[in-house]
Design a protein around this motif. Structure first.
Motif, PDB file in Angstrom:
ATOM      1  N   ILE A  37      -4.597   3.041  13.880  1.00  0.00           N
ATOM      2  CA  ILE A  37      -6.038   3.126  14.157  1.00  0.00           C
ATOM      3  C   ILE A  37      -6.708   1.771  13.906  1.00  0.00           C
ATOM      4  O   ILE A  37      -7.554   1.330  14.690  1.00  0.00           O
ATOM      5  CB  ILE A  37      -6.687   4.225  13.289  1.00  0.00           C
ATOM      6  CG1 ILE A  37      -6.150   5.597  13.687  1.00  0.00           C
ATOM      7  CG2 ILE A  37      -8.208   4.190  13.414  1.00  0.00           C
ATOM      8  CD1 ILE A  37      -6.610   6.719  12.790  1.00  0.00           C
ATOM      9  N   ALA A  38      -6.311   1.095  12.811  1.00  0.00           N
ATOM     10  CA  ALA A  38      -6.877  -0.224  12.517  1.00  0.00           C
ATOM     11  C   ALA A  38      -6.540  -1.219  13.626  1.00  0.00           C
ATOM     12  O   ALA A  38      -7.401  -2.010  14.053  1.00  0.00           O
ATOM     13  CB  ALA A  38      -6.348  -0.731  11.176  1.00  0.00           C
ATOM     14  N   PRO A  83       3.535   8.725   6.781  1.00  0.00           N
ATOM     15  CA  PRO A  83       2.889   8.976   8.075  1.00  0.00           C
ATOM     16  C   PRO A  83       1.374   8.730   8.095  1.00  0.00           C
ATOM     17  O   PRO A  83       0.875   8.103   9.048  1.00  0.00           O
ATOM     18  CB  PRO A  83       3.233  10.451   8.357  1.00  0.00           C
ATOM     19  CG  PRO A  83       4.515  10.673   7.630  1.00  0.00           C
ATOM     20  CD  PRO A  83       4.394   9.876   6.390  1.00  0.00           C
ATOM     21  N   PRO A  84       0.599   9.182   7.087  1.00  0.00           N
ATOM     22  CA  PRO A  84      -0.839   8.880   7.125  1.00  0.00           C
ATOM     23  C   PRO A  84      -1.134   7.382   7.094  1.00  0.00           C
ATOM     24  O   PRO A  84      -2.079   6.924   7.747  1.00  0.00           O
ATOM     25  CB  PRO A  84      -1.373   9.568   5.853  1.00  0.00           C
ATOM     26  CG  PRO A  84      -0.376  10.618   5.541  1.00  0.00           C
ATOM     27  CD  PRO A  84       0.935  10.065   5.954  1.00  0.00           C
ATOM     28  N   LEU A  85      -0.322   6.615   6.352  1.00  0.00           N
ATOM     29  CA  LEU A  85      -0.549   5.173   6.277  1.00  0.00           C
ATOM     30  C   LEU A  85      -0.220   4.497   7.608  1.00  0.00           C
ATOM     31  O   LEU A  85      -0.921   3.576   8.045  1.00  0.00           O
ATOM     32  CB  LEU A  85       0.301   4.572   5.159  1.00  0.00           C
ATOM     33  CG  LEU A  85      -0.088   4.993   3.736  1.00  0.00           C
ATOM     34  CD1 LEU A  85       0.865   4.382   2.725  1.00  0.00           C
ATOM     35  CD2 LEU A  85      -1.519   4.587   3.425  1.00  0.00           C
ATOM     36  N   VAL A 114       0.839  -1.204   0.000  1.00  0.00           N
ATOM     37  CA  VAL A 114       0.000   0.000   0.000  1.00  0.00           C
ATOM     38  C   VAL A 114       0.875   1.255   0.000  1.00  0.00           C
ATOM     39  O   VAL A 114       0.603   2.218  -0.738  1.00  0.00           O
ATOM     40  CB  VAL A 114      -0.951  -0.009   1.218  1.00  0.00           C
ATOM     41  CG1 VAL A 114      -1.675   1.330   1.336  1.00  0.00           C
ATOM     42  CG2 VAL A 114      -1.960  -1.142   1.095  1.00  0.00           C
ATOM     43  N   ILE A 115       1.920   1.261   0.820  1.00  0.00           N
ATOM     44  CA  ILE A 115       2.820   2.423   0.878  1.00  0.00           C
ATOM     45  C   ILE A 115       3.452   2.680  -0.489  1.00  0.00           C
ATOM     46  O   ILE A 115       3.482   3.816  -0.988  1.00  0.00           O
ATOM     47  CB  ILE A 115       3.913   2.200   1.948  1.00  0.00           C
ATOM     48  CG1 ILE A 115       3.298   2.258   3.348  1.00  0.00           C
ATOM     49  CG2 ILE A 115       5.024   3.232   1.812  1.00  0.00           C
ATOM     50  CD1 ILE A 115       4.257   1.862   4.457  1.00  0.00           C
ATOM     51  N   GLU A 118      -8.268   2.699   5.273  1.00  0.00           N
ATOM     52  CA  GLU A 118      -7.168   2.596   4.316  1.00  0.00           C
ATOM     53  C   GLU A 118      -7.194   1.193   3.717  1.00  0.00           C
ATOM     54  O   GLU A 118      -7.517   0.216   4.400  1.00  0.00           O
ATOM     55  CB  GLU A 118      -5.822   2.837   5.012  1.00  0.00           C
ATOM     56  CG  GLU A 118      -4.625   2.785   4.086  1.00  0.00           C
ATOM     57  CD  GLU A 118      -4.722   3.797   2.957  1.00  0.00           C
ATOM     58  OE1 GLU A 118      -4.751   3.377   1.778  1.00  0.00           O
ATOM     59  OE2 GLU A 118      -4.801   5.008   3.247  1.00  0.00           O
ATOM     60  N   HIS A 119      -6.849   1.071   2.433  1.00  0.00           N
ATOM     61  CA  HIS A 119      -6.812  -0.232   1.778  1.00  0.00           C
ATOM     62  C   HIS A 119      -5.870  -1.170   2.522  1.00  0.00           C
ATOM     63  O   HIS A 119      -4.755  -0.804   2.886  1.00  0.00           O
ATOM     64  CB  HIS A 119      -6.333  -0.082   0.325  1.00  0.00           C
ATOM     65  CG  HIS A 119      -7.308   0.632  -0.551  1.00  0.00           C
ATOM     66  ND1 HIS A 119      -8.559   0.153  -0.819  1.00  0.00           N
ATOM     67  CD2 HIS A 119      -7.211   1.812  -1.215  1.00  0.00           C
ATOM     68  CE1 HIS A 119      -9.205   0.995  -1.625  1.00  0.00           C
ATOM     69  NE2 HIS A 119      -8.403   2.016  -1.867  1.00  0.00           N
TER      70      HIS A 119
END
Length: 616
Positions: free
Chosen positions: A196-197, A188-190, A166-167, A241-242
């Protein structure tokens, strides 16, 4: 509708059939499933999963992978890390980036893939996959520490590999739109999404751990609630996120495994059945979906890349990651060789192949290449794991062992005889006093309650393929047999029958009892009384000339056959319901009354020994 039901039926038959053949032959189950799917799909054209299920195929596979990762997470107990924790941490923290860098360089420089495709593909290749590692460990007896490290690496790295892909994809997508984009704008967002997941997965586990023991969910709804929750958490995290859903369900499984929820024990057999069905079905579906056009990318360059992956990338990753640890070198070399890939690699590669093509890269290559990696690694590692484990001295005991629950004079005498016959034994009892005699005899013992969940982590049950419950409490024996029937097999858990005085009382239902030992169904009191009268265990070796009937004639009329031991260590018991077929080379163990030996009998026995008649 008819086509879909036919495909579902064929997938089930091929998947479970391949698992059964693997059980009978000892071949790697994953290899057989891949072969079955490939033959049924592109070779013979019996069915086409993509045509039958259409757009539903991808979400079906995704949910299946999520459930497999959750089930794998449930098998990860932090207590296992006492001996392998440092190695597992190194394989995750150092091993993943090293494998990603080495894999990307090899894919580009040797495999000929353009850099964006090579980097994304190498990110996916950091996974090893519980769908292939776990069946291999089941079929091969490997020592606990390397087996634990392989299992943890496979399950923990699966969602990490998905995040690496994904990154890479998000970075190249960003660069395609904004050429000046940097990694700091993407990573950072990933990472935040993954955190969070994981938190969502942990909170779901905490909610289950709170609700189940308090009776908030009835027993018959626990499995449906658990599976529905896993799917819901997977879908919810993917909205953030995927592929973040893979992180969520893995964390949820690991968290539940370490919250000591006793009510989850009854779910274990069901989750194992679900895992077997899902692994079988997904492998058949994915291999049947393969197209011959996907194999056009397999050239000599990629053949060299596969060799580099096996003999350069994986060994360099493991040896550098474990530098300075206490892991012995033979175990490091074993880990450096064993790295099969599985479902997650194929599923994620298929997903990103289309996305890379949309960005203008040759993403179609990933589909055929991922299958080639899976087949090459499974065949190479699946067929050599036993040989390599033996050469590096990391293989556990190969002869089937027997575990006795209850330290009594009867079990100690039998365990001593089996030990003399090179059969691994273990006597388990919760009383130090009852274990004293066994320890004096030098027999392996374990002090603890066999039904305690901690025993699963303190006592390695892998070498023991037969269980005999022989305490003085027949109801407890039945409970032990019923508990371990799912793990060992209903036909491999035994207990003594009902004592003569108890047969007219309230009998324990046969459905929860273990197989009753002896044709006569001797109970606990029966064998104790006979042992006090001087009854002993006798062993008799069968040959082509000295057969089972001859052995019966040599033994006292009241003797009871207990078991036979084959040359390969397999144990078969004589029970009230089954009678094994004795053959030359077997050793018969009987429970016999003392024999009064006359001078003629002693002379005859001496003569038999001189002639090689094997009666003891």
């Amino acid at each position: 509708m008819e086509e879909q039901t036919l495909v579902i039926a064929m997938v089930g038959m091929l998947g479970i059939g391949a698992q059964w053949i693997a059980w009978r032959t000892g071949w790697p189950a994953i290899v057989l499933m891949l072969a079955a799917g490939f033959l049924a799909g592109p070779v013979l054209g019996l069915f086409d999963p993509e045509h039958a299920f259409g757009p539903l195929l991808d979400p079906m596979v995704a949910i299946g992978v999520a459930l497999i990762l959750f089930e794998g997470g449930l098998s990860l107990d932090f207590r296992e890390l006492r001996h392998s924790g440092e190695g597992v941490l190194r394989l995750v923290v150092l091993g993943v980036p090293l494998a990603w860098v080495f894999g990307a360089v090899a894919a580009n420089q040797i495999g000929g893939l353009e850099w964006p495709v090579a980097i994304l593909f190498a990110g996916i290749l950091v996974v090893t996959g519980p769908t292939v590692v776990m069946p291999m460990l089941r079929q091969s007896s490997v020592k606990p520490r390397p087996a634990s490290m392989l299992k943890w690496e496979a399950i923990v790295n699966d969602p990490i590999g998905a995040l690496c892909a994904v990154i890479a994809y998000e970075y190249f997508r960003k660069v395609a739109a904004f050429p000046d984009a940097t990694l700091f704008e993407v990573v950072p967002p990933l990472i935040l999404a993954a955190i969070i997941a994981g938190l969502i997965g942990y909170l779901a586990a905490a909610a289950i751990a709170w609700a189940f023991p308090r009776g908030a969910v009835p027993e018959y709804l626990k499995v449906p609630v658990l599976l529905t929750t896993v799917v819901a958490i997977f879908v919810l995290a993917n909205q953030i996120e995927h592929e973040a859903g893979l992180v969520a369900v893995t964390v949820m499984g690991i968290a539940l495994a370490n919250m000591n929820i006793s009510s989850l024990r009854s779910i274990h057999p069901f989750k194992q059945n679900i895992a077997v069905l899902l692994i079988s079905g997904i492998f058949i579906l994915l291999s049947a979906s393969l197209d011959f056009e996907d194999l056009a990318y397999l050239n000599w360059n990629f053949g060299l890349f596969l060799l580099a992956l096996l003999f350069l990338v994986r060994p360099a990753t493991i040896l550098l990651s474990l530098l300075g640890t206490k892991v012995p070198w033979n175990e490091r070399l074993f880990l450096a060789w064993i790295a099969p890939r599985g479902i997650v690699l194929v599923a994620i590669s298929g997903l990103f192949a289309l996305r890379l093509s949309d960005l203008g890269y040759d993403g179609d290559a990933l589909i055929g290449l991922s299958f080639a990696v899976v087949v090459a690694t499974i065949v190479a590692h699946g067929f050599t794991i036993d040989l390599v484990a033996r050469l590096l001295n990391v293989k556990g005991g190969t002869r089937p062992g027997i575990i006795f629950v209850g330290s009594t004079p009867w079990t100690i005498s039998l365990a001593q005889m089996l030990t003399d016959m090179k059969t691994p034994v273990m006597i388990v009892d919760s009383s130090w006093q009852r274990l004293a005699l066994a320890r004096q005899k030098g027999l392996p013992t374990y002090h603890g309650e066999i039904l305690n969940e901690a025993t699963e982590h303190n006592l390695d049950l892998t070498p023991y393929q037969v269980l005999v419950a022989a305490t003085e409490n027949e109801a407890y024996n039945a409970l032990v047999c019923n508990e371990f029937a799912y793990e060992i097999g209903r036909d491999k858990v035994f207990q003594l029958g009902e004592s003569s005085d108890d047969k007219d009382r309230h009998a324990i239902p046969e459905s929860i009892r273990g197989r009753a030992l002896f044709d006569s169904g001797f109970g606990v009191e029966d064998v104790s009384e006979r042992q006090s009268q001087g009854w002993v265990f006798r062993k008799t070796k069968l040959t082509e000339e000295f057969r089972f009937e001859d052995a019966q004639q040599r033994l006292p009329e009241a003797a009871n056959m207990l078991l036979l031991l084959r040359d390969n260590g397999v144990i078969r018991f004589f029970t009230h319901a089954a009678r094994p077929e004795p053959r030359a080379g077997d050793t018969i163990v009987s429970f016999s009354p003392p024999q009064e030996k006359t001078a003629e009998e002693i002379a005859a026995k001496r003569g038999n020994r001189k002639q090689g008649v094997p009666v003891t």
